[in-house]
Write a protein that holds these residues in place. Structure first.
Motif, PDB file in Angstrom:
ATOM      1  N   SER A   1      17.869  68.219  32.811  1.00 26.30           N
ATOM      2  CA  SER A   1      18.459  67.651  34.029  1.00 26.30           C
ATOM      3  C   SER A   1      18.980  68.739  34.950  1.00 26.30           C
ATOM      4  O   SER A   1      18.866  68.631  36.170  1.00 26.30           O
ATOM      5  CB  SER A   1      19.608  66.695  33.677  1.00 26.30           C
ATOM      6  OG  SER A   1      19.099  65.523  33.110  1.00 26.30           O
TER       7      SER A   1
ATOM      8  N   ALA B   1      16.180  70.100  36.935  1.00 27.56           N
ATOM      9  CA  ALA B   1      15.814  69.198  38.020  1.00 27.56           C
ATOM     10  C   ALA B   1      16.808  69.293  39.164  1.00 27.56           C
ATOM     11  O   ALA B   1      16.435  69.273  40.337  1.00 27.56           O
ATOM     12  CB  ALA B   1      15.737  67.766  37.500  1.00 27.56           C
TER      13      ALA B   1
ATOM     14  N   ILE C   1      15.502  61.425  44.363  1.00 19.52           N
ATOM     15  CA  ILE C   1      15.774  61.290  42.930  1.00 19.52           C
ATOM     16  C   ILE C   1      15.959  59.827  42.559  1.00 19.52           C
ATOM     17  O   ILE C   1      16.578  59.066  43.297  1.00 19.52           O
ATOM     18  CB  ILE C   1      17.048  62.073  42.526  1.00 19.52           C
ATOM     19  CG1 ILE C   1      16.918  63.539  42.944  1.00 19.52           C
ATOM     20  CG2 ILE C   1      17.296  61.968  41.035  1.00 19.52           C
ATOM     21  CD1 ILE C   1      18.057  64.410  42.507  1.00 19.52           C
TER      22      ILE C   1
ATOM     23  N   ILE D   1      12.010  63.073  41.843  1.00 15.53           N
ATOM     24  CA  ILE D   1      12.496  63.477  40.528  1.00 15.53           C
ATOM     25  C   ILE D   1      13.001  62.221  39.830  1.00 15.53           C
ATOM     26  O   ILE D   1      13.915  61.558  40.309  1.00 15.53           O
ATOM     27  CB  ILE D   1      13.627  64.513  40.657  1.00 15.53           C
ATOM     28  CG1 ILE D   1      13.073  65.803  41.281  1.00 15.53           C
ATOM     29  CG2 ILE D   1      14.249  64.794  39.302  1.00 15.53           C
ATOM     30  CD1 ILE D   1      14.125  66.809  41.646  1.00 15.53           C
TER      31      ILE D   1
ATOM     32  N   ASP E   1      14.915  60.976  36.851  1.00 16.02           N
ATOM     33  CA  ASP E   1      15.770  61.445  35.766  1.00 16.02           C
ATOM     34  C   ASP E   1      16.060  60.272  34.831  1.00 16.02           C
ATOM     35  O   ASP E   1      16.920  59.451  35.106  1.00 16.02           O
ATOM     36  CB  ASP E   1      17.060  62.032  36.353  1.00 16.02           C
ATOM     37  CG  ASP E   1      17.847  62.810  35.315  1.00 16.02           C
ATOM     38  OD1 ASP E   1      17.465  62.777  34.135  1.00 16.02           O
ATOM     39  OD2 ASP E   1      18.846  63.445  35.681  1.00 16.02           O
TER      40      ASP E   1
ATOM     41  N   LEU F   1       8.445  64.607  39.048  1.00 12.75           N
ATOM     42  CA  LEU F   1       8.992  65.397  37.948  1.00 12.75           C
ATOM     43  C   LEU F   1       9.699  64.369  37.080  1.00 12.75           C
ATOM     44  O   LEU F   1      10.702  63.786  37.488  1.00 12.75           O
ATOM     45  CB  LEU F   1       9.965  66.452  38.465  1.00 12.75           C
ATOM     46  CG  LEU F   1      10.580  67.366  37.410  1.00 12.75           C
ATOM     47  CD1 LEU F   1       9.509  68.175  36.711  1.00 12.75           C
ATOM     48  CD2 LEU F   1      11.599  68.302  38.033  1.00 12.75           C
TER      49      LEU F   1
ATOM     50  N   ILE G   1      11.654  63.173  33.913  1.00 12.30           N
ATOM     51  CA  ILE G   1      12.491  63.599  32.798  1.00 12.30           C
ATOM     52  C   ILE G   1      12.765  62.401  31.904  1.00 12.30           C
ATOM     53  O   ILE G   1      13.172  61.343  32.390  1.00 12.30           O
ATOM     54  CB  ILE G   1      13.837  64.134  33.305  1.00 12.30           C
ATOM     55  CG1 ILE G   1      13.598  65.272  34.282  1.00 12.30           C
ATOM     56  CG2 ILE G   1      14.720  64.578  32.160  1.00 12.30           C
ATOM     57  CD1 ILE G   1      14.829  65.688  35.012  1.00 12.30           C
TER      58      ILE G   1
END
Lengths: 364, 343
Positions: free
Chosen positions: A71, A74, A112, A193, A195, A225, A227
Motif C-alpha cells: 500500500s 501505491a 484510487i 489504483i 487498494d 495497479l 493490490i
C-alpha cells in the motif's frame, strides 16, 4: 544500502507502453522513541528499493502480507506521500518532486478505489455529490451538466441514476463499492489504483465487482495497479503480478507463470498457504508452513530479507542480497530475486514442515 | 449421541425498525473429535447462532434446543452456563487484539482463566500450565513470552495465544468464530495447523464459523451452509464442494475466481442478500436463484435428503436425484460443471 534490481530489471517495450515507472523507490517512516537520555531515530523501511513499471492497459497485481509495503508503494506512486529516495515517472513525466499544487492537475489521471466502502464515503453527503466531487474539484462541469455526467457514470457502474439523491447508508456494501468505483472513474483517469477493492465484500458480491472492474478496463482501456491479499482474486484480474516481502519485490512475472512456476521460495510458500476450495485437491498437495513471523521492517535482516524463514537458505543468502533477474531459463518477463530459486520437483515442505522449533530457540 | 445437538434454533432481536430474524430454525450436530464448518455471508446468522448457544446474545428472543451432552444449554441459568463456558466449551473470536486485555500480560490472562475454574491450582502450577499451553500452540520461547503484553505479540501469535487460552481447561468443544479472517494466508496456515494438531491430540470437537470456503474445504468434516438465518444445505465436505445440491451453495462456489478456470468471466450471484427484517416469502434465496419456480415463492422448503444419502440434506424444491439435478445445472448454466461425486 545496496542497490537492487535497478540494473538487471528488464526494460521491455518502449517507454511509450509504460504508464508508470518506479525506479529504486524508497520510503522510510521515522519512528521516534524518546527515552530520558537519548533519542533514537529508527526508521521503518516500508518500501526499500523497488523498481517496476506498469504498462498501459495492463493490470499489475501487487501481493504480499500485511506490512510488506504494497500500500505504501501505491501511495508513493499516487504521490499521496513523499518519497524518501528514487523516482516515480508517470506518463513520461518525473513526478517525484512535484509539490501538491503541481500534482493537482495530474490527479485527474490517477484515481484510487479504497478497501472499505463504509469508511471511504462521507455518510452525510448524497451519492450524487460524492461522485460529482471530481468534476467540481477540477472545474469540469457545473449544474445540470454535472448531474448528467454523474448519472452517466452511475449507470456505467450499475447504479440506478435515480438514486442520485440517496445517502451512502441506503446502499449495501457491494453498491457502496460501486459508488467508489464511479467516483474513481468519473474523470476517465489513465491509472486506477485498486487498494484491496473487494476484501471487505462477501464472495457473491466480490465477483460482481471484479466483473465490473474487468469490463470497465476493457471499455476505457484503463490501467490498474491492483493490490490484494487474496491471491486467487489477483490471479484472476492481473496480467502481471509482483510479490512483495518486507519492502522489496521478491518476484515479478506474468500471472500465469507466477502461479504455475513460482521461483522464489516465498512465492511458493505464499501460494501453497492459500486454502483450496476443493477437498480432494487440498488433501494431497504439499503445504509449506513458514516458521515464525515477518521480521520487523525497522531492522530488516541483512542479505536476502527472506533468509531467516527460507527453507532453501544458505550462508550466501545472509550476506549477499540477490538482485531481480530472470533465472533458470525463464523469460525476461519473469524475474526473481533469489540465489537459489525453486525448480520444479523441489520439495520445500520437507525442510519447513516443522512449524514449532522443538527447543523454542527462535527469535522474533 | 452427538456432543452438541442444536435443534430448531430461532433467534430474533426486537429493534425500533422491526424484528430482526437472525436465525430461523437452525439444526446441526457436532461429534467428538470432528470439525463442523458453518459457512455463510455477512448477516446469515452464523455467529449469532453460536453466541446464543453460549448465552452471549443479550436481549434476543430465543427458542429451540441446544443439547450439550444431553443437557439443554438454552434452559440453563446464567450461573450454570458460566460453568460450561470456558471449562466445557472454549471460544476463539475473529479479532485477537480486542479479545485479549491490553492491560494484562498474556500469561496472566491464561492463568486467570485456569484459576477461575480450578481454585485449588496454585499460581505457580497455573503458570507452568500457561507456559506449556503457549508451547503447544507454537509460541517461541514460551517461558519468556508468557510475561509479554498482547501488544508485544504479532497478529498470528495473539490468535495462537487465544487458542491456548481457549484450550487451557481442556474443553470438549471449541467454537472458532472466523479465527483466521484477520490473518495473512501464511499465518492462517500456521493457525489452522495448530488447531488441527490440538484436535488430533485431545479429540476436541470444533465448530468453525467462516465465510472462507477454502478454509472450510480444508479443515471441516461436515459443512452447514447458511443463508438469511436458515440452513440451506448440510453435507460432508466432499459432497458440499463436489456435488452441491442447493443453488446457493452452487452459486457461492461459482463466484470464486479459482473455480471458473483461468481468467474466465466470474459468475456472481445476482442481487443482494435480503433484509432480515423484511424477508421474502417462501425460500429466502428465491429472488436471486436462477432455478426459481412458483413454489419457491410461496413455500419454504424443508431439508430434504439428497440422492438417498441421509447425511446430505438440502432445503430446495429441486429434484433430489443427483443425476436429474446435474442435468438441470447444465441447462441453466449452459455448460456442464463438475460431475456429481458418487459417495
Amino acid at each position: 544500502m545496496t542497490e537492487t534490481g535497478a540494473s538487471s530489471h528488464p526494460v521491455a517495450g518502449t517507454d511509450k507502453d509504460v504508464l508508470v515507472k518506479v525506479e529504486n523507490l524508497q520510503k522510510y517512516f521515522p519512528v521516534q522513541t524518546t527515552s530520558l537520555f537519548r533519542r533514537n531515530h529508527d526508521q521503518v523501511h516500508a518500501v526499500d528499493g523497488v523498481t517496476l513499471e506498469v504498462r498501459r492497459g495492463e493490470t499489475l497485481g501487487l501481493v504480499g502480507e500485511t506490512g510488506c509495503g504494497k500500500s505504501t508503494l501505491a501511495r508513493c506512486i499516487a504521490r499521496l506521500c513523499d518519497v524518501s529516495a528514487g523516482r516515480v515517472i508517470f506518463d513520461g513525466r518525473d513526478i517525484t518532486g512535484l509539490t501538491p499544487r503541481q500534482m493537482r492537475p495530474l490527479r485527474r489521471e490517477m484515481q484510487i478505489i479504497f478497501q472499505d466502502p463504509y469508511g471511504s464515503l462521507n455518510p452525510r453527503r448524497r451519492v450524487g455529490s460524492i461522485i460529482g466531487d471530481p468534476f467540481a474539484l477540477h472545474g469540469i462541469a457545473d449544474g445540470a451538466e454535472r448531474k448528467r455526467k454523474v448519472q452517466e457514470v452511475m449507470e456505467l457502474v450499475g447504479l440506478k441514476p435515480e438514486h442520485f439523491n440517496r445517502f451512502p447508508a441506503e446502499f449495501s456494501g457491494g453498491q457502496r463499492q460501486r459508488i467508489g468505483v464511479a467516483r474513481a472513474l468519473a474523470l476517465r483517469p489513465k491509472l486506477i489504483i485498486c487498494d484491496e477493492p473487494v476484501s471487505a465484500l462477501d464472495v457473491s458480491i466480490q465477483a460482481q465487482i471484479i466483473n465490473l472492474l474487468v469490463d470497465l478496463q476493457r471499455e476505457f482501456n484503463l490501467t490498474y495497479l491492483f493490490i490484494a491479499h487474496d491471491l486467487s482474486v489477483v490471479r484472476h484480474v492481473s496480467d502481471r503480478v509482483a510479490v512483495m516481502y518486507l519492502g522489496k519485490v521478491a518476484e515479478l512475472a506474468p500471472a500465469e507463470d507466477l502461479y504455475q512456476v513460482p521461483r522464489h521460495p516465498y512465492s511458493n510458500a505464499l501460494l501453497s498457504a492459500v486454502p483450496v476450495p476443493d477437498p480432494k485437491k487440498s488433501s494431497d498437495r504439499h503445504q509449506i508452513i513458514l516458521i515464525g513471523d515477518v521480521p520487523s521492517p525497522i531492522d530488516p535482516p541483512a542479505g536476502c530479507r527472506f533468509h531467516p524463514r527460507c527453507p532453501k537458505a544458505q550462508e550466501r543468502c545472509a550476506t549477499e542480497e540477490p538482485a531481480l533477474a530472470s533465472v533458470l531459463g525463464d523469460s525476461a518477463e519473469h524475474v526473481t530475486a533469489c540465489h537459489f530459486p525453486v525448480e520444479k520437483g523441489d520439495d520445500l515442505s520437507n525442510t519447513a514442515r516443522v512449524s514449532v522449533p522443538p527447543n523454542g530457540s527462535q527469535a522474533t | 449421541m452427538a456432543l452438541l445437538e442444536v435443534s430448531d434454533l430461532h433467534v430474533s432481536f426486537p429493534t425500533p425498525d422491526g424484528v430482526v430474524r437472525a436465525v430461523r430454525g437452525l439444526s446441526f450436530a457436532v461429534e467428538t473429535g470432528k470439525t463442523l464448518g458453518i459457512v455463510g455471508e455477512s448477516g446469515s446468522g452464523k455467529s449469532v447462532a453460536t453466541q446464543t448457544i453460549m448465552g452471549l446474545t443479550r436481549g434476543a428472543r430465543v427458542s429451540g434446543q441446544a443439547l450439550f451432552e444431553g443437557i439443554d444449554l438454552l434452559a440453563m441459568s446464567p450461573k450454570e452456563l458460566r460453568s460450561v463456558r470456558g471449562a466445557q466449551v472454549g471460544m476463539i473470536f475473529q479479532d485477537p487484539l480486542s479479545s485479549l486485555h491490553p492491560y494484562y500480560r498474556v500469561g496472566w490472562q491464561i492463568i486467570e482463566m485456569i484459576r477461575n475454574n480450578h481454585h485449588e491450582i496454585s499460581k505457580a502450577k497455573a503458570r507452568e500450565r500457561a507456559v506449556e499451553l503457549l508451547r503447544l500452540v507454537g509460541i517461541p520461547q514460551p517461558d519468556r513470552r508468557v510475561d509479554d503484553f498482547p501488544h508485544q505479540f504479532s497478529g498470528g501469535m495473539r490468535q495462537r495465544a487465544m487458542i491456548a487460552m481457549a484450550m487451557s481447561l481442556n474443553p470438549k468443544l471449541l467454537i472458532a468464530d472466523e479465527p483466521t479472517t484477520a490473518l495473512d494466508v501464511t499465518v492462517q496456515a500456521q493457525v489452522l495447523q495448530v488447531m488441527r494438531r490440538l484436535q488430533e491430540e485431545f479429540g476436541t470437537a470444533i465448530i468453525l464459523i467462516t465465510h472462507d470456503l477454502g478454509v472450510v474445504a480444508e479443515v471441516a468434516d461436515d459443512v452447514v451452509v447458511m443463508y438469511a438465518g436458515s440452513t440451506m444445505e448440510k453435507a460432508d465436505r466432499y459432497e458440499t464442494f463436489g456435488a452441491p445440491h442447493h443453488p446457493y451453495t452452487e452459486g457461492l462456489l461459482q463466484s470464486l475466481p479459482a473455480y471458473g478456470g483461468e481468467r474466465e468471466r466470474l459468475r456472481p450471484i445476482p442481487g443482494q442478500p435480503p433484509s432480515l427484517i423484511n424477508l421474502p416469502g417462501g425460500c429466502p434465496f428465491h429472488p436471486r436463484c436462477p432455478y426459481v419456480m412458483d413454489r419457491c415463492r410461496a413455500e419454504m422448503p424443508p431439508l430434504f435428503e439428497v440422492g438417498g444419502n441421509p447425511a446430505h440434506t438440502s432445503a430446495c424444491w429441486l429434484s433430489r436425484d443427483q443425476v436429474e439435478r446435474a442435468a438441470l445445472r447444465t441447462k441453466v448454466v449452459g455448460q456442464p460443471l463438475a460431475a456429481p461425486a458418487v459417495p
